[in-house]
Design an enzyme around this catalytic site. Structure first.
Site, PDB file in Angstrom:
ATOM      1  N   LYS A 100     -16.609   3.535   6.501  1.00  0.00           N
ATOM      2  CA  LYS A 100     -17.200   4.153   5.304  1.00  0.00           C
ATOM      3  C   LYS A 100     -18.654   4.514   5.620  1.00  0.00           C
ATOM      4  CE  LYS A 100     -17.533   3.410   0.321  1.00  0.00           C
ATOM      5  NZ  LYS A 100     -17.665   2.437  -0.755  1.00  0.00           N
ATOM      6  N   LYS A 130     -19.957   7.187  -9.505  1.00  0.00           N
ATOM      7  CA  LYS A 130     -20.604   6.806  -8.244  1.00  0.00           C
ATOM      8  C   LYS A 130     -19.824   7.241  -7.013  1.00  0.00           C
ATOM      9  CE  LYS A 130     -21.304   2.425  -9.504  1.00  0.00           C
ATOM     10  NZ  LYS A 130     -21.766   1.042  -9.383  1.00  0.00           N
ATOM     11  N   LYS A 148     -23.767  -2.254   1.738  1.00  0.00           N
ATOM     12  CA  LYS A 148     -22.683  -1.544   1.061  1.00  0.00           C
ATOM     13  C   LYS A 148     -23.223  -0.417   0.178  1.00  0.00           C
ATOM     14  CE  LYS A 148     -19.079  -2.943  -0.974  1.00  0.00           C
ATOM     15  NZ  LYS A 148     -17.772  -2.480  -0.608  1.00  0.00           N
ATOM     16  N   PHE A 156       1.880   5.516  -7.460  1.00  0.00           N
ATOM     17  CA  PHE A 156       1.308   5.260  -6.124  1.00  0.00           C
ATOM     18  C   PHE A 156       1.192   3.752  -5.848  1.00  0.00           C
ATOM     19  CE2 PHE A 156      -0.580   9.608  -6.549  1.00  0.00           C
ATOM     20  CZ  PHE A 156      -0.092  10.139  -5.365  1.00  0.00           C
TER      21      PHE A 156
HETATM   22  N1  LIG Z   1     -17.274   4.484  -6.955  1.00  0.00           N
HETATM   23  C1  LIG Z   1     -17.087   3.407  -7.667  1.00  0.00           C
HETATM   24  O1  LIG Z   1     -17.445   3.346  -8.836  1.00  0.00           O
HETATM   25  C2  LIG Z   1     -16.399   2.231  -7.045  1.00  0.00           C
HETATM   26  C3  LIG Z   1     -15.923   1.201  -7.856  1.00  0.00           C
HETATM   27  C4  LIG Z   1     -15.257   0.140  -7.264  1.00  0.00           C
HETATM   28  C5  LIG Z   1     -15.075   0.120  -5.886  1.00  0.00           C
HETATM   29  N2  LIG Z   1     -15.576   1.136  -5.120  1.00  0.00           N
HETATM   30  C6  LIG Z   1     -15.393   1.117  -3.665  1.00  0.00           C
HETATM   31  O2  LIG Z   1     -14.003   1.123  -3.397  1.00  0.00           O
HETATM   32  C7  LIG Z   1     -13.742   0.467  -2.167  1.00  0.00           C
HETATM   33  C8  LIG Z   1     -12.565  -0.461  -2.348  1.00  0.00           C
HETATM   34  O3  LIG Z   1     -11.459   0.300  -2.777  1.00  0.00           O
HETATM   35  P1  LIG Z   1      -9.963  -0.154  -2.511  1.00  0.00           P
HETATM   36  O4  LIG Z   1      -9.800  -1.568  -2.909  1.00  0.00           O
HETATM   37  O5  LIG Z   1      -9.092   0.870  -3.120  1.00  0.00           O
HETATM   38  O6  LIG Z   1      -9.867  -0.182  -0.908  1.00  0.00           O
HETATM   39  P2  LIG Z   1      -9.382   0.844   0.212  1.00  0.00           P
HETATM   40  O7  LIG Z   1      -9.730   2.228  -0.098  1.00  0.00           O
HETATM   41  O8  LIG Z   1      -9.873   0.271   1.488  1.00  0.00           O
HETATM   42  O9  LIG Z   1      -7.798   0.679   0.169  1.00  0.00           O
HETATM   43  C9  LIG Z   1      -7.211  -0.556   0.459  1.00  0.00           C
HETATM   44  C10 LIG Z   1      -6.055  -0.450   1.468  1.00  0.00           C
HETATM   45  O10 LIG Z   1      -4.911   0.058   0.835  1.00  0.00           O
HETATM   46  C11 LIG Z   1      -4.352   1.132   1.574  1.00  0.00           C
HETATM   47  N3  LIG Z   1      -3.712   1.986   0.584  1.00  0.00           N
HETATM   48  C12 LIG Z   1      -4.313   2.793  -0.326  1.00  0.00           C
HETATM   49  N4  LIG Z   1      -3.408   3.304  -1.165  1.00  0.00           N
HETATM   50  C13 LIG Z   1      -2.199   2.845  -0.780  1.00  0.00           C
HETATM   51  C14 LIG Z   1      -0.889   3.028  -1.257  1.00  0.00           C
HETATM   52  N5  LIG Z   1      -0.623   3.763  -2.361  1.00  0.00           N
HETATM   53  N6  LIG Z   1       0.126   2.409  -0.621  1.00  0.00           N
HETATM   54  C15 LIG Z   1      -0.121   1.620   0.457  1.00  0.00           C
HETATM   55  N7  LIG Z   1      -1.358   1.391   0.938  1.00  0.00           N
HETATM   56  C16 LIG Z   1      -2.386   1.995   0.326  1.00  0.00           C
HETATM   57  C17 LIG Z   1      -5.518   1.701   2.315  1.00  0.00           C
HETATM   58  O11 LIG Z   1      -5.123   2.364   3.488  1.00  0.00           O
HETATM   59  C18 LIG Z   1      -6.316   0.457   2.631  1.00  0.00           C
HETATM   60  O12 LIG Z   1      -5.818  -0.164   3.783  1.00  0.00           O
HETATM   61  C19 LIG Z   1     -15.029  -0.225  -1.768  1.00  0.00           C
HETATM   62  O13 LIG Z   1     -15.614   0.466  -0.702  1.00  0.00           O
HETATM   63  C20 LIG Z   1     -15.914  -0.128  -3.011  1.00  0.00           C
HETATM   64  O14 LIG Z   1     -17.285  -0.013  -2.685  1.00  0.00           O
HETATM   65  C21 LIG Z   1     -16.207   2.179  -5.679  1.00  0.00           C
END
Ligand SMILES: NC(=O)c1ccc[n+]([C@@H]2O[C@H](COP(=O)([O-])OP(=O)(O)OC[C@H]3O[C@@H](n4cnc5c(N)ncnc54)[C@H](O)[C@@H]3O)[C@@H](O)[C@H]2O)c1
Ligand SMILES: [Zn+2]
Length: 453
Positions: free
Chosen positions: A145, A212, A221, A239
């Site tokens: 990231k 964000k 981060k 999904f």
């Molecule tokens: N912008 C915002 O307001 C905000 C809010 C909360 C979190 N975040 C950010 O989001 C990130 C965490 O997001 P996350 O928990 O989604 O993690 P991620 O994007 O790393 O996804 C988690 C895992 O799930 C897999 N994956 C995704 N969709 C899938 C699906 N449908 N089926 C199978 N596997 C799938 C991905 O390849 C990955 O290995 C952090 O970097 C955090 O900083 C941003």
């Protein structure tokens, strides 16, 4: 304060409205604007003041962000045009696009793992709709990231000759993918619209709802980022069926956060149906479980989204530091960085929330029974409630860092009963210490992960 400075402060200010007459904008003083001759009066104002050193023009220009968070079913069903047109808010524009009969062009960035599962359906969707498209499948992991990843995307966006007026960039994946693409889009030609399609539970209820974007930088981060919301977020719960169980628990932590802060009903729903939601990956009809026919999964996600939107919409740029959504996010960033990659974001958040529940109890804001119910609910959601790396030193250091960056106050959102919260400033050290001792005594869990509580 020096004399000149004082004069600056008391300088006389003139307010001007901005009025467009025959295509030319002009400053117009006075309260009364002749709307008959103007073809447009802006909401912006210019204030002019004179000092000994010269003039100052102060521009006040309200910027309005409009974005949609839309639930849909069968997002990749070729007959569903949400992914291509759901972001268009102006009916006239929508009609024009449909009438133009030109092929639609779309640039899509998708998480590599998601592409492995949904790639064929995605390609089929675009082909069936005659879309000219480029799909970039990328390993959008927390370790990747970075600005480098954002630039890699931008090179391809540029090669695609994207028209920023009519061709939003589409991001499909978890929070990491959505955050990187959002930042890339907000940089390309200063601001290119983008669309979010969350595919994890966490991104469905959290990252998709707000404004964000960001990438990690200098070992911190989301150190680089922007507050630019997407044109739209399209939510399709189906999904989630392929998301690993641990990742679903991870998302449930952010949902529980909203429940504890402001929605008792959501807390009780998670308490009662948390295990079912994990087992069925948010796909099941709850009537099977005796709930009055309404789908628990959609009730839970909708409540989480609405409670989140209520907190984010009035504070899109996070100017107000009194934020209930920060619950669980005071200690967790340091904890997450310390043990990376062994704890997921939601897991670190939950450990932080679990400790804070003990602080609340210590302050007499939660009864023993309420405290126990919350911890039992967390364990039921298969979330960690204690971690050896969350030491008293880490807690103190996190609070000191917060003190430095938040204007000398540590604002601590704490539950006061189930589904209600208040913000407390500068909680005394003795309270934090006593809470820590009880937290460790009661929750220092055995190695098989079971909890005594
Ligand atoms: N912008 C915002 O307001 C905000 C809010 C909360 C979190 N975040 C950010 O989001 C990130 C965490 O997001 P996350 O928990 O989604 O993690 P991620 O994007 O790393 O996804 C988690 C895992 O799930 C897999 N994956 C995704 N969709 C899938 C699906 N449908 N089926 C199978 N596997 C799938 C991905 O390849 C990955 O290995 C952090 O970097 C955090 O900083 C941003
Ligand atoms: Zn979070």
């Amino acid at each position: 304060m020096g004399k000149a400075q004082h004069q600056d402060d008391t300088a006389k200010e003139t307010e001007y409205s901005l009025v467009r007459v025959k295509g030319t904008w002009r400053c117009r003083g006075g309260k009364k604007i002749n709307k008959g001759t103007a073809d447009c009066v802006s909401a912006a104002k210019v204030y002019e003041s004179t000092t000994e050193r010269g003039m100052t023009w102060t521009v006040v220009s309200p910027i309005v962000f409009t974005y949609k968070v839309t639930e849909t079913r069968g997002l990749l069903d070729p007959s569903n045009d949400t992914l291509l047109l759901g972001h268009v808010t102006d009916p006239q524009q929508l009609e024009d696009i449909k009438k133009a009969n030109k092929p639609i062009r779309r640039f899509v960035v998708v998480d590599q793992e998601v592409f492995k599962i949904y790639g064929p359906k995605l390609t089929e969707y675009f082909e069936a709709n005659g879309v000219i498209f480029k799909v970039m499948a990328l390993p959008t992991t927390e370790e990747n990231k970075s600005m480098e990843m954002a630039l890699k995307i931008l090179h391809e966006v540029n090669n695609f000759s994207l028209d920023r007026r009519t061709e939003p960039i589409i991001a499909i994946g978890g929070g990491v993918c959505l955050d990187i693409v959002g930042l890339a889009a907000s940089l390309y030609r200063r601001r290119t619209p983008y669309v979010r399609v969350p595919t994890t539970l966490l991104s469905y209820i959290d990252a998709s709802v707000g404004a964000k974007t960001g990438v990690n930088f200098a070992n911190c981060k989301n150190k680089l980022g922007a507050y630019i919301p997407p044109a739209a977020a399209f939510l399709d719960l189906s999904f989630i069926q392929s998301v690993p169980r641990r990742q679903i628990s991870n998302g449930l932590a952010e949902m529980l956060k909203m429940a504890l802060m402001k929605h008792r009903g959501l807390f009780e729903l998670l308490e009662k149906h948390g295990c079912m939601l994990l087992d069925t990956k948010f796909q099941a009809e709850s009537s099977l479980y005796g709930h009055s026919g309404v789908q628990v999964a959609s009730q839970a996600t909708r409540t989480a989204i609405v409670t989140m939107l209520e907190e984010l919409a009035p504070n899109l740029w996070e100017d107000d530091l009194n934020r209930l959504v920060d619950f669980g996010h005071l200690l967790s960033p340091a904890l997450e960085m310390k043990v990376l990659p062994s704890l997921l974001h939601g897991e670190a958040v939950n450990i932080d929330m679990s400790y804070m529940v003990y602080v609340s109890h210590e302050l007499g804001l939660l009864t023993e029974e309420e405290k126990q119910r919350i911890i039992r609910c967390m364990v039921g959601l298969e979330l960690p409630v204690w971690h050896e790396a969350c030491t008293l030193e880490l807690i103190q250091k996190s609070l000191q860092d917060r003190l430095k960056h938040s204007g000398g106050l540590v604002r601590m959102p704490l539950p006061v009963g189930l589904g209600q919260a208040e913000i407390f400033n500068n909680t005394p050290y003795e309270v934090l210490h006593r809470a820590f001792v009880h937290w460790c005594d009661e929750l220092n869990i055995s190695s098989d992960g079971s909890c005594e509580s």
